[in-house]
Design a protein around this motif. Sequence first.
Motif, short mmCIF file in Angstrom:
data_model
loop_
_atom_site.label_atom_id
_atom_site.label_comp_id
_atom_site.label_asym_id
_atom_site.label_seq_id
_atom_site.Cartn_x
_atom_site.Cartn_y
_atom_site.Cartn_z
N GLU A 152 0.84 -1.19 0.00
CA GLU A 152 0.00 0.00 0.00
C GLU A 152 0.88 1.24 0.00
OE1 GLU A 152 -2.88 0.09 3.15
OE2 GLU A 152 -3.30 -2.03 2.92
N ASN A 153 0.52 2.20 -0.81
CA ASN A 153 1.25 3.47 -0.92
C ASN A 153 2.71 3.26 -1.30
OD1 ASN A 153 -1.05 4.91 -0.20
ND2 ASN A 153 -0.56 4.75 1.98
N GLU A 154 3.02 2.13 -1.89
CA GLU A 154 4.41 1.86 -2.23
C GLU A 154 4.88 2.80 -3.33
OE1 GLU A 154 6.91 -1.97 -3.59
OE2 GLU A 154 5.35 -2.28 -2.08
N GLU A 155 3.98 3.11 -4.30
CA GLU A 155 4.36 4.02 -5.39
C GLU A 155 4.72 5.39 -4.84
OE1 GLU A 155 4.82 3.48 -8.64
OE2 GLU A 155 4.49 1.36 -8.22
N ALA A 156 3.96 5.88 -3.87
CA ALA A 156 4.20 7.20 -3.31
C ALA A 156 5.51 7.21 -2.50
CB ALA A 156 3.04 7.64 -2.43
N ALA A 157 5.88 6.07 -1.97
CA ALA A 157 7.06 6.01 -1.13
C ALA A 157 8.35 5.93 -1.94
CB ALA A 157 6.97 4.81 -0.20
N VAL A 158 8.26 5.64 -3.24
CA VAL A 158 9.46 5.49 -4.06
C VAL A 158 10.02 6.86 -4.39
CG1 VAL A 158 10.34 4.67 -6.28
CG2 VAL A 158 8.70 3.30 -5.00
N ASP A 159 11.29 7.00 -4.23
CA ASP A 159 11.99 8.24 -4.57
C ASP A 159 11.89 8.45 -6.08
OD1 ASP A 159 13.94 10.16 -5.19
OD2 ASP A 159 15.15 9.61 -3.45
N PRO A 160 11.44 9.62 -6.53
CA PRO A 160 11.25 9.85 -7.97
C PRO A 160 12.52 9.72 -8.79
CG PRO A 160 10.91 11.89 -6.72
CD PRO A 160 11.06 10.77 -5.73
N ARG A 161 13.67 9.83 -8.18
CA ARG A 161 14.92 9.69 -8.92
C ARG A 161 15.11 8.27 -9.46
NH1 ARG A 161 18.61 12.31 -4.35
NH2 ARG A 161 17.16 11.05 -3.17
N TRP A 162 14.38 7.31 -8.87
CA TRP A 162 14.49 5.93 -9.33
C TRP A 162 13.71 5.70 -10.63
CZ3 TRP A 162 18.13 2.94 -7.58
CH2 TRP A 162 18.63 3.16 -6.29
N ASN A 163 12.84 6.61 -10.99
CA ASN A 163 12.03 6.44 -12.21
C ASN A 163 12.91 6.27 -13.44
OD1 ASN A 163 9.67 6.56 -10.77
ND2 ASN A 163 9.39 8.76 -11.10
N GLY A 164 14.01 7.02 -13.51
CA GLY A 164 14.94 6.89 -14.64
C GLY A 164 15.51 5.49 -14.73
N LEU A 165 15.80 4.90 -13.59
CA LEU A 165 16.32 3.53 -13.58
C LEU A 165 15.26 2.53 -14.02
CD1 LEU A 165 18.50 3.54 -10.35
CD2 LEU A 165 19.29 3.50 -12.71
N GLU A 166 14.03 2.77 -13.64
CA GLU A 166 12.94 1.89 -14.05
C GLU A 166 12.82 1.90 -15.58
OE1 GLU A 166 11.09 -0.30 -12.39
OE2 GLU A 166 12.19 0.20 -10.56
N LYS A 167 12.99 3.08 -16.19
CA LYS A 167 12.94 3.18 -17.66
C LYS A 167 14.07 2.36 -18.27
CE LYS A 167 10.82 7.74 -17.74
NZ LYS A 167 11.06 9.18 -18.00
N LEU A 168 15.25 2.43 -17.67
CA LEU A 168 16.38 1.65 -18.18
C LEU A 168 16.11 0.15 -18.09
CD1 LEU A 168 19.51 3.52 -16.78
CD2 LEU A 168 18.84 3.28 -19.16
N LYS A 169 15.47 -0.27 -17.03
CA LYS A 169 15.15 -1.69 -16.87
C LYS A 169 14.24 -2.17 -18.00
CE LYS A 169 13.90 -3.17 -12.80
NZ LYS A 169 13.39 -3.23 -11.42
#
Length: 177
Positions: free
Chosen positions: A155-172
């Motif tokens: 629950e609320n895991e998306e909100a808890a993720v640091d937005p800087r990790w989004n770039g890494l998710e795109k790379l994955k």
Amino acid sequence: MCNLESLKIDLKELDEGLTTLKFNLGDAYFESLDEDEIKRGSVSVSLNVRRTENYFELDFHTAGSVVIPCDLCLDDMDQDVESDDRLIVKFGEEYSEDDDLITVDEREGVLDVAWFIYEFIALNIPAKHVHTPGKCNAAMIKVLEEHSATRSSGENEEAAVDPRWNGLEKLKTIIKD
């Protein structure tokens, strides 16, 4: 308050050979030291002091129970303690501590063992201290379980993720394709 003067040993007054001292330390002793880890307890200390020509061997046997907070529910719990410890003491020009060798100022000749006893007790307490199963504060355990379940359920895991990790998710996703 506890009279800590009784825990000061005048080494100059001791005869050569063996001297046995006994101390019964209760809540007042722990309160006098004003430490956070142990606030109460009932501990018996037997101290054998062997004086030789050049030094003193101090053998402590400590046994009893202290009251400490439970790591899980934070309520007070009894913890049994028992230890055997040794110090070597000699006279010198000024007071110093080096591992288990204590140098006492020869002009004073007094060794205060109050803090040493506390350290021996504190070092004998396990790193993790929790009540036996079923003895913890039920209300606190319920709150702890609720918070643990919320964290692990996602629950609320998306909100808890640091937005800087989004770039890494795109790379994955690029690497997978």
